[in-house]
Each structure stands twice: as C-alpha cells, then as structure tokens.
Enzyme design. Structure first.
Site, PDB file in Angstrom:
ATOM      1  N   GLU A 147       0.849  -1.191   0.000  1.00 22.52           N
ATOM      2  CA  GLU A 147       0.000   0.000   0.000  1.00 22.52           C
ATOM      3  C   GLU A 147       0.889   1.247   0.000  1.00 22.52           C
ATOM      4  O   GLU A 147       1.815   1.328   0.808  1.00 22.52           O
ATOM      5  CB  GLU A 147      -0.901   0.010   1.245  1.00 22.52           C
ATOM      6  CG  GLU A 147      -1.958   1.092   1.196  1.00 22.52           C
ATOM      7  CD  GLU A 147      -2.892   1.063   2.412  1.00 22.52           C
ATOM      8  OE1 GLU A 147      -4.060   1.437   2.250  1.00 22.52           O
ATOM      9  OE2 GLU A 147      -2.443   0.672   3.498  1.00 22.52           O
TER      10      GLU A 147
ATOM     11  N   GLY B  28       2.827   0.964  11.656  1.00 23.36           N
ATOM     12  CA  GLY B  28       2.549   0.081  12.775  1.00 23.36           C
ATOM     13  C   GLY B  28       2.223  -1.320  12.308  1.00 23.36           C
ATOM     14  O   GLY B  28       2.651  -2.310  12.904  1.00 23.36           O
ATOM     15  N   ALA B  29       1.458  -1.408  11.217  1.00 23.65           N
ATOM     16  CA  ALA B  29       1.062  -2.710  10.685  1.00 23.65           C
ATOM     17  C   ALA B  29       0.410  -2.497   9.326  1.00 23.65           C
ATOM     18  O   ALA B  29       0.139  -1.369   8.916  1.00 23.65           O
ATOM     19  CB  ALA B  29       0.097  -3.412  11.635  1.00 23.65           C
ATOM     20  N   MET B  30       0.153  -3.605   8.629  1.00 23.44           N
ATOM     21  CA  MET B  30      -0.492  -3.562   7.316  1.00 23.44           C
ATOM     22  C   MET B  30      -1.441  -4.741   7.183  1.00 23.44           C
ATOM     23  O   MET B  30      -1.082  -5.880   7.462  1.00 23.44           O
ATOM     24  CB  MET B  30       0.555  -3.590   6.200  1.00 23.44           C
ATOM     25  CG  MET B  30      -0.032  -3.653   4.806  1.00 23.44           C
ATOM     26  SD  MET B  30      -1.074  -2.215   4.429  1.00 23.44           S
ATOM     27  CE  MET B  30      -2.129  -2.893   3.144  1.00 23.44           C
ATOM     28  N   GLU B  31      -2.646  -4.454   6.671  1.00 26.74           N
ATOM     29  CA  GLU B  31      -3.757  -5.390   6.696  1.00 26.74           C
ATOM     30  C   GLU B  31      -3.791  -6.348   5.519  1.00 26.74           C
ATOM     31  O   GLU B  31      -4.863  -6.675   5.002  1.00 26.74           O
ATOM     32  CB  GLU B  31      -5.081  -4.620   6.760  1.00 26.74           C
ATOM     33  CG  GLU B  31      -5.439  -3.801   5.519  1.00 26.74           C
ATOM     34  CD  GLU B  31      -4.980  -2.357   5.545  1.00 26.74           C
ATOM     35  OE1 GLU B  31      -5.539  -1.550   4.783  1.00 26.74           O
ATOM     36  OE2 GLU B  31      -4.058  -2.042   6.322  1.00 26.74           O
ATOM     37  N   ASN B  32      -2.655  -6.878   5.077  1.00 27.02           N
ATOM     38  CA  ASN B  32      -2.678  -7.872   4.011  1.00 27.02           C
ATOM     39  C   ASN B  32      -3.658  -8.989   4.371  1.00 27.02           C
ATOM     40  O   ASN B  32      -3.659  -9.484   5.492  1.00 27.02           O
ATOM     41  CB  ASN B  32      -1.290  -8.484   3.831  1.00 27.02           C
ATOM     42  CG  ASN B  32      -0.199  -7.437   3.780  1.00 27.02           C
ATOM     43  OD1 ASN B  32      -0.249  -6.514   2.990  1.00 27.02           O
ATOM     44  ND2 ASN B  32       0.793  -7.586   4.639  1.00 27.02           N
TER      45      ASN B  32
ATOM     46  N   HIS C 245      -7.114  -3.308  15.116  1.00 27.87           N
ATOM     47  CA  HIS C 245      -7.274  -2.428  13.949  1.00 27.87           C
ATOM     48  C   HIS C 245      -7.097  -3.243  12.665  1.00 27.87           C
ATOM     49  O   HIS C 245      -7.931  -3.179  11.745  1.00 27.87           O
ATOM     50  CB  HIS C 245      -6.238  -1.307  14.036  1.00 27.87           C
ATOM     51  CG  HIS C 245      -6.232  -0.354  12.894  1.00 27.87           C
ATOM     52  ND1 HIS C 245      -6.643   0.964  13.004  1.00 27.87           N
ATOM     53  CD2 HIS C 245      -5.838  -0.480  11.588  1.00 27.87           C
ATOM     54  CE1 HIS C 245      -6.514   1.578  11.846  1.00 27.87           C
ATOM     55  NE2 HIS C 245      -6.020   0.718  10.975  1.00 27.87           N
ATOM     56  N   GLU C 246      -6.015  -4.010  12.593  1.00 28.06           N
ATOM     57  CA  GLU C 246      -5.755  -4.781  11.366  1.00 28.06           C
ATOM     58  C   GLU C 246      -6.794  -5.882  11.180  1.00 28.06           C
ATOM     59  O   GLU C 246      -7.194  -6.172  10.042  1.00 28.06           O
ATOM     60  CB  GLU C 246      -4.341  -5.376  11.411  1.00 28.06           C
ATOM     61  CG  GLU C 246      -3.234  -4.358  11.622  1.00 28.06           C
ATOM     62  CD  GLU C 246      -3.318  -3.151  10.699  1.00 28.06           C
ATOM     63  OE1 GLU C 246      -3.627  -3.338   9.498  1.00 28.06           O
ATOM     64  OE2 GLU C 246      -3.086  -2.025  11.162  1.00 28.06           O
TER      65      GLU C 246
ATOM     66  N   HIS D 259      -9.827  -4.612   9.544  1.00 26.51           N
ATOM     67  CA  HIS D 259      -9.632  -4.413   8.106  1.00 26.51           C
ATOM     68  C   HIS D 259      -9.960  -5.658   7.282  1.00 26.51           C
ATOM     69  O   HIS D 259     -10.199  -5.543   6.070  1.00 26.51           O
ATOM     70  CB  HIS D 259      -8.189  -4.022   7.812  1.00 26.51           C
ATOM     71  CG  HIS D 259      -7.910  -2.557   7.899  1.00 26.51           C
ATOM     72  ND1 HIS D 259      -8.672  -1.609   7.253  1.00 26.51           N
ATOM     73  CD2 HIS D 259      -6.908  -1.867   8.512  1.00 26.51           C
ATOM     74  CE1 HIS D 259      -8.163  -0.410   7.486  1.00 26.51           C
ATOM     75  NE2 HIS D 259      -7.103  -0.537   8.249  1.00 26.51           N
TER      76      HIS D 259
END
Length: 852
Positions: free
Chosen positions: A130, A270-274, A304-305, A308
């Site tokens: 992203e 912080g993180a990524m919602e793959n 949060h992730e 998503h």
C-alpha cells in the site's frame, strides 16, 4: 518520483476498459528469490477482459523486462516498457499477458524489502504494497477497484518459511538447497493487500473456530534472534477476543482461510492489513520493558488490522479518496473492541489523549482537508495517511455511531458487508445502509462532517450573581476563518468542585449545541463550580476552552480529578489553549509539572510529556528558554525519584528526564543512572533504556563515537544499529552533524529505519546551536531528494531534517521564501514543506504570547 504517478482520471479510464465484474481477472505470479542479493525473478501471467480494440497499460517497476507477450504476440520491451508502465495495444475481449522481468529488492520498506540480521546474517523478506508498490514485485493493474485472484508460486531457499495470503502449501524440494511453494489462488481482492513474507522466521501456530463453524489456522511469526521475546500466546489471546467481537457485531464470519500475524524488520508503519497475512512492526516485540501505552497500542493495532479483514479487504474503496473510510472505521472499531472485549477498558481515554490530539493538530494545518479528501493522484494519497484520515475520521464515526445508535450502526455495517462482499464501494454505499437501519437522513450530516474541513472551538460564557450562582450559561461556537462551518454537536457539560482532597463532578447536563451561541437555561441558578468542563465524557469532536477560573483550578488541582477521561479532556483543553497562543506556555509547563506525577493513564502521560518538552524547547519566549528547559528537566528528575518503584510513570519520567536534559549537571545524572551509580528502586537499566540514556549523553556532548561503537558491539542488533545512528547524529559538533547529513543526503544506501533514526538525532533539540548551519542545505536538497528517492524515504528526510527546533524568524522566512520560489513544485512536496512552516509559525505566535 517522475514516471511513477497515476491519476484518478487515468484509473477511471483504465477501469472502463478493463471490467473485472465480468469474466474477472486472474494473476499467476512466479517469483524466484534465489538470484542473489539485489534482484529477484518475476514472471506474471494475467488474464483479463477488455474492450476489444482498446489500448491501456499495466504497471510495473523493474530493473529490466525480458519478455512481454500479449495474446501470443511478442512485444518489444524497449518500446513498450517506460515510466513504470507497459503499454498494451489492440486488446481482445479476453486477454492473456505474460511479463517476465527482474525486479529489485528494496531497503525502504516499500515493495519487497530485504533485511540481513546483523545478529546471525540471516536474510528476511517481506512485502509492503500500500499504496502503489505491488508493481515493484509483479506486473499488475495497480488500483483498488480492479480486483482479481492472485496465485503465487515462489522459489526460495529450502529452509525458509514462505507466507502469503493463502495457506502455505508443502514445498517441492529441488535437491539444490531450494524449494518451490505453489499457493492456491486468493479470493477476489485488490493488489495492495496481497503479500509475500519469506525467510527463516520462527513460527508458533494455533487455531480458532469461526462463527461459520470453519477452523481458522492462526500463526505468529518473528525473526530467530527476536523469537525469545515474542509473547505469541498473548497475541493469540487478543486475536481470539477480536474474532469473537467482530464476528458477532458484523454478523459476517471471517472471510479468509487463515490468519497469520508476522512481526517483520524495518517496517515503516505500525502494521499492514494484508488479507490473512498481517505484517507488524517489530516495535511490538518487547525485548526491554515498555510502557503500558505501548502495550495498549499493540492491542489496538492488532484489533485495527483484524477489523480491516472486513472493512478494506472484503469490501474495498473504489479509489483512494475513501481511504479515510477504511482507516477511520478500523480506528473506531479497534477502540470500541479494545474497550469492550479486552482488559484495556479505558481505551476511549487513550483515544482522546492520542488520536484526538493528533486529529486536532492535523485539522489546524494549512493542509487540512475534508475527511473525504480530494485525491487526484498517487502522490496525493501518499501524504494523506494523516490525522484527518485516521483520527478525525474515527472521532466522527464515533459521533455518528452515537447519533444513529451503536446497534443500528453495527446493523448497517453488517448489511453493507453482505451486499458488497469482495467488491468496491463508495461512502454513499455505507450511508445508504446506515439510513436504512437507523431511519435517519445522513446526507446533511455527511456534508457538514465529512465534506468540510476544520475544527470548531467551544467556549463557556458564564455570568453569576453576588452569591456565585449562575444567572446565564451559554456555549459559544466558533470556526476558523478559512473553514467557517458551524456544526451540530452532542455534548455534556460537567461541573467539578473541590471537596476535601478531590475535584469531584457535582453536576452534569447533556445537550445539543448548534449555531454560534447555544443558551443552557437548565444551568441557571446552579452554583458556579471550580471547574467547568465542556464536552464532558468526550462525545463531540471540537476543541474546548477552559474559562479563567477553570484554568487556574486545573493548574493547581488537575490531578485530583478521579475520572481519567475527564482528566484527559482537561489536559487537552489546556494544551489547545497554549498552542493557540491563548494561554501562556509557561503556565502550561507549571500545570504539567504540578500534576503529571499523579496521572495514572499511560498514554495520557506519554502524550503530555511530549507536549511539555515541545513547550519548553520551542514555545516559551527565547529569552526564557534555557531556564525553562533546565526547570523542566530538574522537575522531571524530582518526579522520577518520587514515582512508585517499578511503575509505568517511573519509566516514563526517567526517559523524559534524559530527553529533556540540557545542562552539564543534568547530563552527569544521566551518566550516573546509566552507569549504575544512581539507581531507582524497581527500574532496571535494560538494553533499550541504556541506549536512550546514551542518546541523551551523545546529544549533550558527553558520549563519544567510541562509546557508541562499544555499545553497538555489545548490542549488534537492528535496534542497536538504529540507536547508534541516532546517537552519533546527535553529537553536537560540526563534524558529527556534517557526517550524519552526508550519510543521509549524499548516499541512498541507508535503510529506512536508519534514515529515520539518524534524522531524529541530527535535529535533537540539544543540538539547536548547530542546526542553523543546515537551513540552506535543507532547502537545497528538497527537489533533488523528492525526485530521486522513494516516497517513504523522501518524506523521512523532508520532515525529519527540517530544523524545527530553531523555531525562529529566520527559519520561517527561509521556508516562506522556498515556497514562494517553487510554486510549481509537486503539490505533495509543497504540502510537507507547508506543514513544516505551520509548526514554526505557530511556535513564533506562542513565543510572542509568552513574552507578554
């Protein structure tokens, strides 16, 4: 970054030619990760429908392209591949495209990031796609509304773990030390949430049973050298709570086959919602003691992730103007889930202290924008991961949920997921479902809250009689001149009075505020309290003002308020008045130093201590700055000594003291603490704390490069390397600063996290006397850096190297001059520089207020 942009108009035109709603799009992607340290092989076969005879393009950023074949027709890469695009002409109704290329690993946290662990030499890879970076790994229609299925085949060293969106298959071993993993195709998803993580990661697995009855495999991954610190069971426990909460509230079972959570090195966010393969920063693997604020933030991030997976991955925005809807929903959902499903029951207090503070700050910058932002191209969206997109949007959704009713809100969301599963939507699609479940008309609400910018200010207007009883109470609402929207608010008014040793709420009313002036007749005749708190219980998104008596009460007695959310609101109101130059920063410093020692909420302490140091370093009048900095550090030392042994506050106050130190005597105390000559009961000088103290000593000119090298030899880890880079850049000598500058600007070899750390060290507030020499070089480097580096690195340098600590007229004028001379620079670049300027202009205004 020329040649890598994509406009919304281009995306719409391409979407009209390639319609994935028909026969659909499928990708078969073969990656060879055994070709050395710099490149990997990438072969993409994509099948897609199109308007017959039309022309379009597919996206790819690669070192070289060997083969392009469209419907069996060979295309010359020399003519078809340019500016991150492959031209596709004379399309058929159904097409097959083959692209064979060599792509590059990155060290920027974009595309396929390659990291070598200094502890053991092991290589770790992870993807971050992203916004527009899957094209750095394979040929792809890089826009969210062209969804497809993705089937990955990966050849890698045999001992590695290889993870993607689909469950990991058994690899085929080749007998030469390599193996191939052939993954099943994904469901129909957008390219930016595809993922590949590969390397000798350690893993532990578990499972849960979904509301659908399916067993969902769970995995937690981290590097070998960090694995001893990975508390996977707590991550699993939090994940299970999130699954149960979301599946019940969303009335839609988890939509993917498995759920892996991977803690990866040198991560930018912080993180990524793959989908099914979420990546997290290694900051959340705790090798040293961390504050409760960080522990809670990890829980919120995990949830949060997970949110998503439904909002963003199952249902995805058509274009990046609705990025806010993804992120704001995940902010709101993760906060309510944290408060209602985990042990962190004060999550809304944390939200007020952290997210809303961020939102109010962002909403007052010249770059503020409506929650539904205008996104013309990829460069626009890159700078739009901001406090409006996340925090203001989350605040507004909280308000919307309260207005329509939380149950109606969840019911509308559930209907939205069912109707639009695996497709793309716009804001109107969600509002339509919420109107149905709530019975409320939402177009007017949307126009005022989502389609206009700026934050309102609410102030009490009070008159009393000779006996101190209220004869008139009203709420005055104002809006900034540039964004004059007056909005409706639901809010509480709390009255707090001193009773013995406590500041107690003695009265409260709740009402709707609308227009410039709202009378509150029900407060007539009530005795005026010691403190009046507008927005009691934090229902509204607005800055609030404390009247003169209330501010005086807060300075003396804020710590005596028992409710943590009320305290957070008062902390925030006092800070807003200070940064708006309506109250003295010196008074704010007194407020903090008198009350912070008793604050129990970790994030409130963390946020307030940061604001305290900004006030002392940049907001007090220049002639008072040295004395204020010394006063603040001395007070923090005293507070640290008085803190409960082993407490969260003790750790925060010790690190804040080290960061604030500004005199020889204070740095000597830092040295004594680090060397064990002074100890605090319950406080261990562990690895990370030792580094933080060393950075302070380096900034004070007390620690040498040799001492930093010695510390790095003892902690030759990725985190140790970041601390060492920060410490060396913080040394307040011309030679050290020039060396740090050269390493960042004259070379692009440093990885993303080292760039970020070195920039923070170079601009350390203790180095303010050296920063003036870098004003000219800073503005000279802006255009070359913007044009030559990836977005993430360019942003780190443009924001991180701005010498904000100078906070003087000369810096303001130089920034204005650059903007005036570069009116045609990229809008995203000008936005970053404008935001830097706004911080300096605000500091000067507050300095002037302090000098009165």
């Amino acid at each position: 970054m020329p040649g890598e942009n994509l406009t919304r108009v281009e995306a719409q035109e391409r979407r009209a030619i390639i319609d994935p709603s028909g026969s659909g799009i499928s990708y078969e992607i073969s990656l060879n990760l055994t070709q050395g340290d710099e490149i990997f092989g990438s072969r993409t076969v994509v099948r897609f429908p199109a308007t017959e005879g039309a022309s379009t393009f597919i996206d790819l950023i690669a070192q070289s392209v060997r083969e392009i074949t469209l419907n069996g027709r060979s295309i010359d890469p020399a003519t078809a591949f340019a500016d991150s695009r492959i031209a596709l002409d004379d399309l058929a109704a159904d097409n097959e495209l083959v692209v064979d290329a060599d792509a590059l690993y990155t060290n920027t946290g974009e595309g396929l990031h390659r990291f070598v662990d200094p502890v053991d030499g092991e290589v770790y890879l992870y993807s971050q796609f992203e916004v527009p970076d899957s094209r750095r790994v394979f040929a792809v229609f890089e826009q969210p509304d062209i969804k497809g299925t993705f089937q990955f085949t990966v050849t890698a060293p045999e001992p590695w773990k290889v993870v993607s969106n689909s469950p990991t298959p058994e690899p085929k071993k080749h007998g030469d030390g390599s193996a191939t993993w052939t993954f099943a195709p994904t469901p129909k998803i957008s390219s930016y949430i595809t993922a590949l993580i590969a390397g000798p990661y350690e893993v532990t697995t578990s499972e849960l049973t979904s509301a659908s009855g399916r067993v969902i495999p769970l995995g937690v991954y981290a590097r070998k050298s960090l694995w001893p610190y990975m508390d996977a069971e707590y991550v699993f426990e939090t994940t299970r709570k999130g699954f149960a909460y979301y599946e019940a509230k969303f009335d839609y079972p988890y939509p993917f086959e498995k759920y892996d959570q991977l803690f990866v090195p040198e991560f930018n966010a912080g993180a990524m919602e793959n989908a099914g393969a979420v990546t997290f920063t290694e900051t959340y693997v705790f090798r040293s003691k961390v504050t409760d604020a960080v522990k809670e933030r990890r829980v919120v991030t995990i949830l949060h992730e997970l949110a998503h997976m439904w909002f963003g991955d199952l249902v995805t925005m058509k274009w990046w103007n609705d990025l806010w809807l993804n992120e704001s929903f995940a902010e709101w959902a993760s906060t309510i889930a944290t408060a209602e499903a985990t042990e962190w029951t004060e999550a809304w207090t944390t939200f007020n202290a952290m997210e809303k503070t961020w939102a109010y700050r962002q909403d007052q910058l010249p770059s503020t924008h409506p929650v539904v932002a205008t996104i013309n191209d990829l460069e626009d969206v890159q700078v739009n991961f901001d406090g409006i997109t996340y925090a203001k949007g989350g605040s507004v959704l909280k308000q919307l949920a309260a207005w329509v009713g939380v149950e109606a809100f969840f019911a509308g969301v559930a209907a939205y997921f069912k109707k639009h599963e695996f497709s793309n939507t716009e804001l109107s699609d969600l509002l339509a479902e919420l109107e149905t479940t709530s019975g409320r008309e939402l177009a007017t609400w949307s126009k005022k809250w989502l389609e206009t910018a700026g934050v309102n200010t609410l102030s009490p207007e009070i008159t009393t009689d000779v006996d101190g009883r209220i004869t008139r109470f009203a709420v005055v609402q104002t809006a900034p001149a540039d964004y004059p929207t007056i909005r409706p608010h639901r809010l509480g008014v709390g009255f707090y009075s001193l009773q013995g040793d406590a500041l107690v709420r003695v009265h409260r009313v709740e009402l709707d505020v609308d227009g410039d002036l709202t009378e509150v007749p029900e407060l007539k005749g009530v005795e005026r309290p010691d403190l009046v708190l507008l927005n009691d219980e934090d229902l509204a998104y607005a800055k609030i003002r404390l009247d003169e008596r209330s501010l005086s009460t807060a300075i003396e007695h804020l710590a005596k308020i028992s409710d943590p959310l009320a305290r957070s609101l008062v902390w925030g109101a006092a800070w807003d008045q200070t940064r708006d130059a309506e109250a003295s920063p010196s008074d704010y410093i007194d407020l903090v130093l008198r009350n912070i020692g008793a604050e129990t909420e970790s994030t409130t302490v963390r946020t307030t201590l940061g604001q305290l140091q900004l006030a002392a370093n940049s907001y007090v009048a220049p002639e008072k700055r040295s004395a204020s900095r010394e006063k603040v550090a001395n007070a923090l030392w005293d507070l640290a000594q008085a803190a409960e042994p082993g407490s969260d506050s003790q750790l925060q106050l010790v690190t804040a003291f080290a960061s604030a130190a500004s005199t020889s005597a204070q740095w000597e105390k830092v040295r004594q603490v680090r060397d064990g000559e002074i100890s605090f009961d319950g406080l261990e000088i562990d690895t990370d704390l030792s580094w933080q103290l060393l950075v302070s000593l380096a900034a004070g000119g007390v620690a040498t490069e040799a001492q930093i090298d010695e510390a790095l030899a003892a902690d030759n880890t990725a985190k140790g390397g970041e601390f060492a880079a920060q410490a060396k850049a913080a040394i307040p000598t011309a030679d050290a600063k020039k060396a740090a500058w050269a390493s960042l600007i004259d070379s692009d070899d440093l990885p993303n996290t080292i760039v970020r750390a070195a920039a923070a060290g170079l601009t350390h507030p203790a180095s303010v006397e050296q920063l003036g020499a870098f004003v000219g070089p800073y503005f000279d480097m802006l255009l070359p850096i913007w044009d030559s580096r990836t977005y993430q690195i360019a942003q780190y340098l443009i924001v991180g190297l701005y010498p904000a600590a100078l906070a003087n007229v000369q810096l303001r004028d130089a920034t204005r001059a650059w903007l005036a001379a570069h009116a045609d620079a990229a809008p995203a670049l000008r936005r970053l520089v404008n935001e830097n300027l706004a911080g300096t202009e605000r500091a000067l205004a507050v300095q002037e207020r302090d000098a009165r």
